[in-house]
Design an enzyme around this catalytic site. Structure first.
Site, PDB file in Angstrom:
ATOM      1  N   VAL A  85       0.873  -3.651   3.997  1.00 27.82           N
ATOM      2  CA  VAL A  85       0.713  -4.919   4.712  1.00 27.82           C
ATOM      3  C   VAL A  85       1.991  -5.759   4.728  1.00 27.82           C
ATOM      4  O   VAL A  85       2.070  -6.735   5.473  1.00 27.82           O
ATOM      5  CB  VAL A  85      -0.451  -5.780   4.165  1.00 27.82           C
ATOM      6  CG1 VAL A  85      -1.790  -5.156   4.479  1.00 27.82           C
ATOM      7  CG2 VAL A  85      -0.295  -6.049   2.682  1.00 27.82           C
ATOM      8  N   LYS A  90       0.736   3.467  -3.037  1.00 23.48           N
ATOM      9  CA  LYS A  90      -0.401   4.359  -3.330  1.00 23.48           C
ATOM     10  C   LYS A  90       0.012   5.829  -3.333  1.00 23.48           C
ATOM     11  O   LYS A  90      -0.501   6.644  -4.089  1.00 23.48           O
ATOM     12  CB  LYS A  90      -1.505   4.159  -2.283  1.00 23.48           C
ATOM     13  CG  LYS A  90      -2.199   2.805  -2.388  1.00 23.48           C
ATOM     14  CD  LYS A  90      -3.061   2.521  -1.177  1.00 23.48           C
ATOM     15  CE  LYS A  90      -3.831   1.209  -1.339  1.00 23.48           C
ATOM     16  NZ  LYS A  90      -4.377   0.690  -0.100  1.00 23.48           N
ATOM     17  N   TYR A 123      -2.373  -2.292 -10.715  1.00 16.31           N
ATOM     18  CA  TYR A 123      -2.306  -1.992  -9.284  1.00 16.31           C
ATOM     19  C   TYR A 123      -1.539  -3.091  -8.522  1.00 16.31           C
ATOM     20  O   TYR A 123      -0.696  -2.802  -7.672  1.00 16.31           O
ATOM     21  CB  TYR A 123      -3.733  -1.832  -8.738  1.00 16.31           C
ATOM     22  CG  TYR A 123      -3.786  -1.741  -7.233  1.00 16.31           C
ATOM     23  CD1 TYR A 123      -3.376  -0.583  -6.575  1.00 16.31           C
ATOM     24  CD2 TYR A 123      -4.216  -2.817  -6.465  1.00 16.31           C
ATOM     25  CE1 TYR A 123      -3.401  -0.513  -5.193  1.00 16.31           C
ATOM     26  CE2 TYR A 123      -4.254  -2.749  -5.089  1.00 16.31           C
ATOM     27  CZ  TYR A 123      -3.843  -1.600  -4.449  1.00 16.31           C
ATOM     28  OH  TYR A 123      -3.852  -1.528  -3.082  1.00 16.31           O
ATOM     29  N   SER A 136       0.794  -1.232   0.000  1.00 23.48           N
ATOM     30  CA  SER A 136       0.000   0.000   0.000  1.00 23.48           C
ATOM     31  C   SER A 136       0.826   1.281   0.000  1.00 23.48           C
ATOM     32  O   SER A 136       0.287   2.354  -0.284  1.00 23.48           O
ATOM     33  CB  SER A 136      -0.905   0.035   1.226  1.00 23.48           C
ATOM     34  OG  SER A 136      -2.156  -0.514   0.905  1.00 23.48           O
ATOM     35  N   TYR A 147      -4.368   3.639   7.510  1.00 26.67           N
ATOM     36  CA  TYR A 147      -5.629   2.889   7.542  1.00 26.67           C
ATOM     37  C   TYR A 147      -6.583   3.528   8.552  1.00 26.67           C
ATOM     38  O   TYR A 147      -6.541   4.739   8.755  1.00 26.67           O
ATOM     39  CB  TYR A 147      -5.388   1.414   7.874  1.00 26.67           C
ATOM     40  CG  TYR A 147      -4.336   0.750   7.035  1.00 26.67           C
ATOM     41  CD1 TYR A 147      -4.344   0.867   5.649  1.00 26.67           C
ATOM     42  CD2 TYR A 147      -3.321  -0.001   7.607  1.00 26.67           C
ATOM     43  CE1 TYR A 147      -3.391   0.238   4.866  1.00 26.67           C
ATOM     44  CE2 TYR A 147      -2.361  -0.636   6.827  1.00 26.67           C
ATOM     45  CZ  TYR A 147      -2.405  -0.503   5.462  1.00 26.67           C
ATOM     46  OH  TYR A 147      -1.461  -1.112   4.694  1.00 26.67           O
TER      47      TYR A 147
HETATM   48  N1  GLN Z   1      -2.018  -5.679  -2.379  1.00 26.09           N
HETATM   49  C1  GLN Z   1      -2.708  -5.244  -1.235  1.00 26.09           C
HETATM   50  C2  GLN Z   1      -4.173  -4.915  -1.545  1.00 26.09           C
HETATM   51  O1  GLN Z   1      -4.474  -4.133  -2.388  1.00 26.09           O
HETATM   52  C3  GLN Z   1      -2.028  -4.069  -0.576  1.00 26.09           C
HETATM   53  C4  GLN Z   1      -2.736  -3.751   0.666  1.00 26.09           C
HETATM   54  C5  GLN Z   1      -1.961  -2.999   1.719  1.00 26.09           C
HETATM   55  O2  GLN Z   1      -0.741  -2.948   1.786  1.00 26.09           O
HETATM   56  N2  GLN Z   1      -2.744  -2.503   2.618  1.00 26.09           N
HETATM   57  O3  GLN Z   1      -5.069  -5.442  -0.938  1.00 26.09           O
END
Ligand code: GLN
Length: 325
Positions: free
Chosen positions: A266, A73, A196, A70, A248
Protein backbone atom coordinates in the site's frame (compact mmCIF):
# COMPACT_ATOMS: atom_id res chain seq x y z
CA UNK A 1 28.54 -6.09 -17.66
CA UNK A 2 27.02 -3.90 -20.40
CA UNK A 3 29.28 -1.54 -22.34
CA UNK A 4 28.90 2.14 -21.39
CA UNK A 5 27.04 2.79 -24.69
CA UNK A 6 24.50 0.07 -24.02
CA UNK A 7 24.12 1.20 -20.43
CA UNK A 8 23.44 4.77 -21.59
CA UNK A 9 20.94 3.57 -24.17
CA UNK A 10 18.93 1.56 -21.67
CA UNK A 11 19.04 4.46 -19.19
CA UNK A 12 17.68 6.70 -21.91
CA UNK A 13 14.81 4.35 -22.65
CA UNK A 14 13.96 4.05 -18.99
CA UNK A 15 13.99 7.82 -18.60
CA UNK A 16 11.60 8.13 -21.57
CA UNK A 17 9.29 5.52 -20.00
CA UNK A 18 9.39 7.38 -16.70
CA UNK A 19 8.49 10.67 -18.39
CA UNK A 20 5.63 9.11 -20.31
CA UNK A 21 4.07 7.85 -17.09
CA UNK A 22 4.78 10.90 -14.95
CA UNK A 23 1.54 12.75 -15.76
CA UNK A 24 -1.27 11.27 -13.71
CA UNK A 25 -4.81 12.54 -13.32
CA UNK A 26 -6.14 12.89 -9.77
CA UNK A 27 -9.24 10.97 -10.71
CA UNK A 28 -7.14 7.89 -11.44
CA UNK A 29 -6.14 7.68 -7.78
CA UNK A 30 -8.53 6.02 -5.37
CA UNK A 31 -6.48 6.51 -2.19
CA UNK A 32 -3.20 7.06 -0.45
CA UNK A 33 -2.56 4.63 2.38
CA UNK A 34 -2.00 5.70 5.08
CA UNK A 35 -3.59 9.01 4.04
CA UNK A 36 -0.42 10.90 5.06
CA UNK A 37 1.18 9.35 1.99
CA UNK A 38 -0.49 12.08 0.02
CA UNK A 39 2.57 14.16 0.94
CA UNK A 40 4.60 11.82 -1.23
CA UNK A 41 2.14 11.88 -4.09
CA UNK A 42 4.55 13.30 -6.66
CA UNK A 43 7.28 10.77 -6.06
CA UNK A 44 7.80 8.21 -8.76
CA UNK A 45 10.69 5.81 -9.35
CA UNK A 46 11.43 2.90 -11.67
CA UNK A 47 14.46 0.63 -11.22
CA UNK A 48 15.65 -2.47 -13.04
CA UNK A 49 18.38 -4.85 -11.83
CA UNK A 50 19.89 -7.58 -13.99
CA UNK A 51 20.48 -11.11 -12.69
CA UNK A 52 23.97 -11.51 -14.14
CA UNK A 53 25.70 -8.93 -11.97
CA UNK A 54 22.99 -6.77 -10.43
CA UNK A 55 23.61 -3.84 -12.80
CA UNK A 56 21.04 -1.17 -12.01
CA UNK A 57 19.10 1.08 -14.36
CA UNK A 58 16.87 3.68 -12.78
CA UNK A 59 14.78 6.77 -13.39
CA UNK A 60 13.02 9.21 -11.07
CA UNK A 61 13.19 9.25 -7.28
CA UNK A 62 15.15 6.04 -6.92
CA UNK A 63 16.92 7.28 -3.77
CA UNK A 64 13.72 7.77 -1.82
CA UNK A 65 13.15 5.03 0.75
CA UNK A 66 9.52 3.95 1.31
CA UNK A 67 8.09 1.23 3.58
CA UNK A 68 7.86 -2.27 2.14
CA UNK A 69 4.39 -2.82 3.61
CA UNK A 70 2.84 -5.90 2.02
CA UNK A 71 5.88 -6.57 -0.16
CA UNK A 72 7.55 -7.77 3.05
CA UNK A 73 5.18 -10.77 3.03
CA UNK A 74 7.21 -12.34 0.24
CA UNK A 75 10.49 -12.45 2.15
CA UNK A 76 9.02 -13.50 5.49
CA UNK A 77 7.17 -16.34 3.78
CA UNK A 78 10.49 -17.46 2.27
CA UNK A 79 12.06 -17.50 5.73
CA UNK A 80 9.10 -19.39 7.20
CA UNK A 81 9.63 -22.03 4.48
CA UNK A 82 13.32 -22.33 5.30
CA UNK A 83 12.62 -22.58 9.02
CA UNK A 84 9.79 -25.12 8.81
CA UNK A 85 9.92 -26.85 5.44
CA UNK A 86 7.29 -26.85 2.72
CA UNK A 87 4.98 -29.44 4.22
CA UNK A 88 4.58 -27.83 7.61
CA UNK A 89 4.06 -24.38 6.11
CA UNK A 90 1.44 -25.76 3.70
CA UNK A 91 -0.45 -27.21 6.62
CA UNK A 92 -0.66 -23.76 8.19
CA UNK A 93 -1.01 -21.46 5.11
CA UNK A 94 -2.70 -22.32 1.81
CA UNK A 95 -1.68 -21.31 -1.71
CA UNK A 96 -5.09 -20.44 -3.18
CA UNK A 97 -6.04 -16.90 -4.19
CA UNK A 98 -8.78 -15.65 -1.89
CA UNK A 99 -10.47 -13.41 -4.44
CA UNK A 100 -10.99 -10.94 -1.60
CA UNK A 101 -9.16 -7.83 -0.46
CA UNK A 102 -5.81 -8.37 1.28
CA UNK A 103 -7.19 -7.40 4.68
CA UNK A 104 -10.52 -9.19 4.48
CA UNK A 105 -11.62 -11.45 7.28
CA UNK A 106 -11.96 -14.71 5.40
CA UNK A 107 -10.26 -18.05 5.83
CA UNK A 108 -9.98 -21.37 4.06
CA UNK A 109 -12.47 -23.11 6.33
CA UNK A 110 -12.14 -26.50 4.68
CA UNK A 111 -8.46 -26.68 5.61
CA UNK A 112 -8.59 -24.46 8.66
CA UNK A 113 -5.88 -22.06 7.47
CA UNK A 114 -5.55 -18.67 5.80
CA UNK A 115 -5.97 -18.75 2.01
CA UNK A 116 -2.41 -17.77 1.13
CA UNK A 117 0.67 -15.95 2.52
CA UNK A 118 0.10 -12.79 0.46
CA UNK A 119 -3.07 -11.74 2.31
CA UNK A 120 -2.75 -10.36 5.83
CA UNK A 121 -4.12 -13.47 7.54
CA UNK A 122 -1.51 -15.68 5.88
CA UNK A 123 1.27 -13.16 6.41
CA UNK A 124 0.49 -13.01 10.13
CA UNK A 125 0.82 -16.80 10.36
CA UNK A 126 4.05 -16.68 8.30
CA UNK A 127 5.57 -14.17 10.75
CA UNK A 128 4.45 -16.42 13.59
CA UNK A 129 6.23 -19.36 11.93
CA UNK A 130 9.63 -17.62 11.83
CA UNK A 131 11.99 -19.30 14.28
CA UNK A 132 13.29 -17.41 17.31
CA UNK A 133 13.18 -17.47 21.09
CA UNK A 134 11.05 -14.32 21.13
CA UNK A 135 9.76 -11.73 18.68
CA UNK A 136 12.99 -9.74 19.12
CA UNK A 137 14.99 -12.64 17.73
CA UNK A 138 12.38 -13.33 15.06
CA UNK A 139 12.61 -9.70 13.93
CA UNK A 140 16.42 -9.83 13.81
CA UNK A 141 16.29 -12.95 11.65
CA UNK A 142 13.70 -11.34 9.35
CA UNK A 143 15.80 -8.18 9.01
CA UNK A 144 18.92 -10.24 8.34
CA UNK A 145 17.12 -11.80 5.38
CA UNK A 146 15.76 -8.54 4.00
CA UNK A 147 19.30 -7.12 4.12
CA UNK A 148 20.66 -10.04 2.13
CA UNK A 149 17.98 -9.62 -0.55
CA UNK A 150 18.60 -5.87 -0.81
CA UNK A 151 22.38 -6.07 -0.45
CA UNK A 152 22.14 -3.37 2.20
CA UNK A 153 23.30 -4.30 5.73
CA UNK A 154 21.76 -1.10 7.10
CA UNK A 155 18.08 -1.76 6.39
CA UNK A 156 16.08 -0.96 9.52
CA UNK A 157 12.53 -0.69 10.82
CA UNK A 158 11.13 2.85 10.77
CA UNK A 159 9.44 2.80 14.18
CA UNK A 160 7.68 6.10 13.46
CA UNK A 161 5.44 4.26 11.00
CA UNK A 162 3.84 2.02 13.63
CA UNK A 163 1.42 4.59 15.05
CA UNK A 164 0.00 5.78 11.72
CA UNK A 165 -0.77 2.14 10.95
CA UNK A 166 -2.87 1.69 14.07
CA UNK A 167 -6.12 1.45 12.14
CA UNK A 168 -4.91 -1.33 9.87
CA UNK A 169 -3.43 -3.03 12.94
CA UNK A 170 -6.90 -3.06 14.52
CA UNK A 171 -8.11 -5.02 11.54
CA UNK A 172 -5.14 -7.35 11.72
CA UNK A 173 -5.87 -7.77 15.42
CA UNK A 174 -9.41 -8.89 14.62
CA UNK A 175 -8.06 -11.34 12.03
CA UNK A 176 -5.49 -12.67 14.50
CA UNK A 177 -7.87 -13.26 17.38
CA UNK A 178 -10.32 -14.99 15.09
CA UNK A 179 -7.52 -17.18 13.78
CA UNK A 180 -6.53 -18.02 17.33
CA UNK A 181 -10.10 -19.06 18.11
CA UNK A 182 -9.94 -21.41 15.11
CA UNK A 183 -6.57 -22.77 16.22
CA UNK A 184 -4.75 -21.32 13.19
CA UNK A 185 -2.28 -19.24 15.15
CA UNK A 186 -1.00 -19.91 18.61
CA UNK A 187 1.56 -17.45 19.86
CA UNK A 188 1.09 -14.14 21.60
CA UNK A 189 -1.18 -12.19 19.25
CA UNK A 190 -0.10 -8.71 20.35
CA UNK A 191 3.60 -9.53 20.02
CA UNK A 192 3.03 -11.07 16.62
CA UNK A 193 1.08 -8.01 15.45
CA UNK A 194 4.02 -5.82 16.41
CA UNK A 195 6.42 -8.12 14.61
CA UNK A 196 4.31 -7.99 11.45
CA UNK A 197 3.88 -4.20 11.76
CA UNK A 198 7.65 -3.83 12.01
CA UNK A 199 8.40 -5.98 8.99
CA UNK A 200 5.94 -3.79 7.02
CA UNK A 201 7.81 -0.68 8.21
CA UNK A 202 11.23 -1.49 6.78
CA UNK A 203 12.18 1.19 4.27
CA UNK A 204 13.89 0.46 0.95
CA UNK A 205 14.39 2.53 -2.18
CA UNK A 206 13.40 1.38 -5.66
CA UNK A 207 16.97 0.30 -6.50
CA UNK A 208 17.01 -1.95 -3.45
CA UNK A 209 13.56 -3.25 -4.33
CA UNK A 210 14.80 -4.10 -7.84
CA UNK A 211 17.75 -5.98 -6.33
CA UNK A 212 15.42 -7.87 -4.01
CA UNK A 213 13.42 -8.86 -7.07
CA UNK A 214 16.57 -9.78 -9.01
CA UNK A 215 17.60 -12.01 -6.09
CA UNK A 216 14.34 -13.94 -6.48
CA UNK A 217 14.88 -14.00 -10.26
CA UNK A 218 18.32 -15.48 -9.60
CA UNK A 219 17.41 -18.56 -7.55
CA UNK A 220 17.66 -16.70 -4.24
CA UNK A 221 21.22 -15.40 -4.77
CA UNK A 222 21.74 -11.64 -4.67
CA UNK A 223 23.38 -10.98 -8.06
CA UNK A 224 25.39 -8.07 -6.72
CA UNK A 225 26.82 -9.54 -3.52
CA UNK A 226 26.67 -13.25 -4.42
CA UNK A 227 25.01 -13.98 -1.07
CA UNK A 228 22.20 -16.53 -0.76
CA UNK A 229 19.09 -14.83 0.63
CA UNK A 230 16.75 -17.77 0.07
CA UNK A 231 17.43 -21.45 -0.54
CA UNK A 232 16.91 -22.18 -4.22
CA UNK A 233 14.27 -24.86 -3.61
CA UNK A 234 11.97 -22.30 -1.99
CA UNK A 235 12.24 -19.54 -4.60
CA UNK A 236 9.89 -21.59 -6.76
CA UNK A 237 7.29 -21.71 -3.99
CA UNK A 238 7.55 -18.00 -3.29
CA UNK A 239 7.31 -17.05 -6.98
CA UNK A 240 4.30 -19.34 -7.45
CA UNK A 241 2.23 -17.63 -4.76
CA UNK A 242 3.34 -14.23 -6.01
CA UNK A 243 2.10 -15.19 -9.46
CA UNK A 244 -1.35 -16.23 -8.30
CA UNK A 245 -1.88 -14.03 -5.23
CA UNK A 246 0.64 -11.17 -5.24
CA UNK A 247 -1.50 -8.31 -6.53
CA UNK A 248 -4.41 -8.54 -4.09
CA UNK A 249 -7.75 -9.25 -5.73
CA UNK A 250 -6.40 -7.91 -9.04
CA UNK A 251 -3.95 -10.84 -9.25
CA UNK A 252 -5.87 -12.45 -12.11
CA UNK A 253 -5.92 -9.27 -14.20
CA UNK A 254 -2.23 -8.81 -13.52
CA UNK A 255 -1.36 -12.39 -14.50
CA UNK A 256 -3.35 -11.86 -17.69
CA UNK A 257 -1.87 -8.54 -18.75
CA UNK A 258 1.63 -8.47 -17.21
CA UNK A 259 2.19 -12.18 -16.73
CA UNK A 260 4.98 -11.99 -14.14
CA UNK A 261 5.21 -12.88 -10.44
CA UNK A 262 4.88 -9.68 -8.44
CA UNK A 263 3.95 -8.22 -5.08
CA UNK A 264 2.58 -4.82 -4.28
CA UNK A 265 2.28 -2.84 -1.06
CA UNK A 266 0.00 0.00 0.00
CA UNK A 267 3.00 2.34 0.14
CA UNK A 268 2.88 2.25 -3.68
CA UNK A 269 5.76 -0.13 -4.25
CA UNK A 270 5.65 -3.05 -6.68
CA UNK A 271 8.29 -5.76 -6.88
CA UNK A 272 8.30 -7.72 -10.14
CA UNK A 273 10.38 -10.80 -10.92
CA UNK A 274 11.40 -11.85 -14.41
CA UNK A 275 12.83 -15.28 -13.63
CA UNK A 276 16.36 -15.76 -14.90
CA UNK A 277 16.51 -12.23 -16.27
CA UNK A 278 15.56 -9.17 -14.27
CA UNK A 279 14.11 -7.66 -11.14
CA UNK A 280 11.94 -4.53 -11.26
CA UNK A 281 11.22 -2.13 -8.42
CA UNK A 282 8.61 0.57 -8.94
CA UNK A 283 7.36 3.18 -6.50
CA UNK A 284 4.49 5.66 -6.81
CA UNK A 285 2.06 6.15 -3.89
CA UNK A 286 -1.31 6.83 -5.61
CA UNK A 287 -3.37 3.60 -5.35
CA UNK A 288 -6.17 2.19 -7.49
CA UNK A 289 -9.34 0.58 -6.15
CA UNK A 290 -7.46 -2.68 -5.44
CA UNK A 291 -4.69 -0.97 -3.47
CA UNK A 292 -2.09 -1.27 -6.23
CA UNK A 293 0.03 1.65 -7.41
CA UNK A 294 -1.69 3.33 -10.38
CA UNK A 295 1.51 4.36 -12.14
CA UNK A 296 3.25 1.19 -11.05
CA UNK A 297 0.73 -1.09 -12.73
CA UNK A 298 0.86 0.90 -15.96
CA UNK A 299 4.64 1.03 -16.12
CA UNK A 300 4.98 -2.68 -15.44
CA UNK A 301 2.42 -3.47 -18.11
CA UNK A 302 4.35 -1.42 -20.63
CA UNK A 303 7.73 -2.91 -19.71
CA UNK A 304 6.30 -6.42 -19.93
CA UNK A 305 4.67 -5.77 -23.30
CA UNK A 306 7.62 -3.94 -24.83
CA UNK A 307 10.15 -6.52 -23.78
CA UNK A 308 7.91 -9.53 -24.37
CA UNK A 309 8.31 -10.64 -20.75
CA UNK A 310 4.88 -12.22 -20.13
CA UNK A 311 5.59 -15.82 -19.12
CA UNK A 312 3.19 -17.03 -21.79
CA UNK A 313 4.21 -14.54 -24.49
CA UNK A 314 4.55 -16.39 -27.78
CA UNK A 315 7.53 -14.38 -28.87
CA UNK A 316 9.65 -13.47 -25.92
CA UNK A 317 12.67 -11.33 -26.57
CA UNK A 318 15.91 -12.71 -25.23
CA UNK A 319 17.45 -9.70 -23.63
CA UNK A 320 16.77 -6.17 -22.70
CA UNK A 321 19.43 -5.20 -25.16
CA UNK A 322 17.78 -6.70 -28.23
CA UNK A 323 14.68 -4.70 -27.66
CA UNK A 324 16.55 -1.50 -26.97
CA UNK A 325 16.70 -0.62 -30.70
N1 GLN B 1 0.52 -2.67 7.14
C1 GLN B 1 -0.44 -3.00 6.17
C2 GLN B 1 -1.47 -4.01 6.70
O1 GLN B 1 -1.14 -5.05 7.15
C3 GLN B 1 0.19 -3.50 4.89
C4 GLN B 1 -0.86 -3.71 3.89
C5 GLN B 1 -0.44 -3.69 2.45
O2 GLN B 1 0.59 -3.18 2.02
N2 GLN B 1 -1.36 -4.18 1.68
O3 GLN B 1 -2.65 -3.77 6.67
Amino acid sequence: MPTPEIHARIDERLEALYRRHLPMEDREVESYDPPEMERERDLFAVSIATVDDGTLYHAGDSDYAFPLQSISKVFTYGLALEDNGREKVLERIGVEPSGDAYNSITFDKRNNRPHNPMVNAGALVAADLVAGRDTGEQLERILEKYRLYAGNPDLEVDESLLDPQARSTDRNRAISYLMRSFGMISDDIEENLLLYGRQCSVRVNSNELALMAATLANGGVNPKTGEQALQREYTRDVLSVMHTCGMYDAAGQWAYSVGLPAKSGVSGGILVVVPGKLGLGVFSPGLDAYGNSVRGVKVCREISENLGLHVFADQAEDTLLQTAD
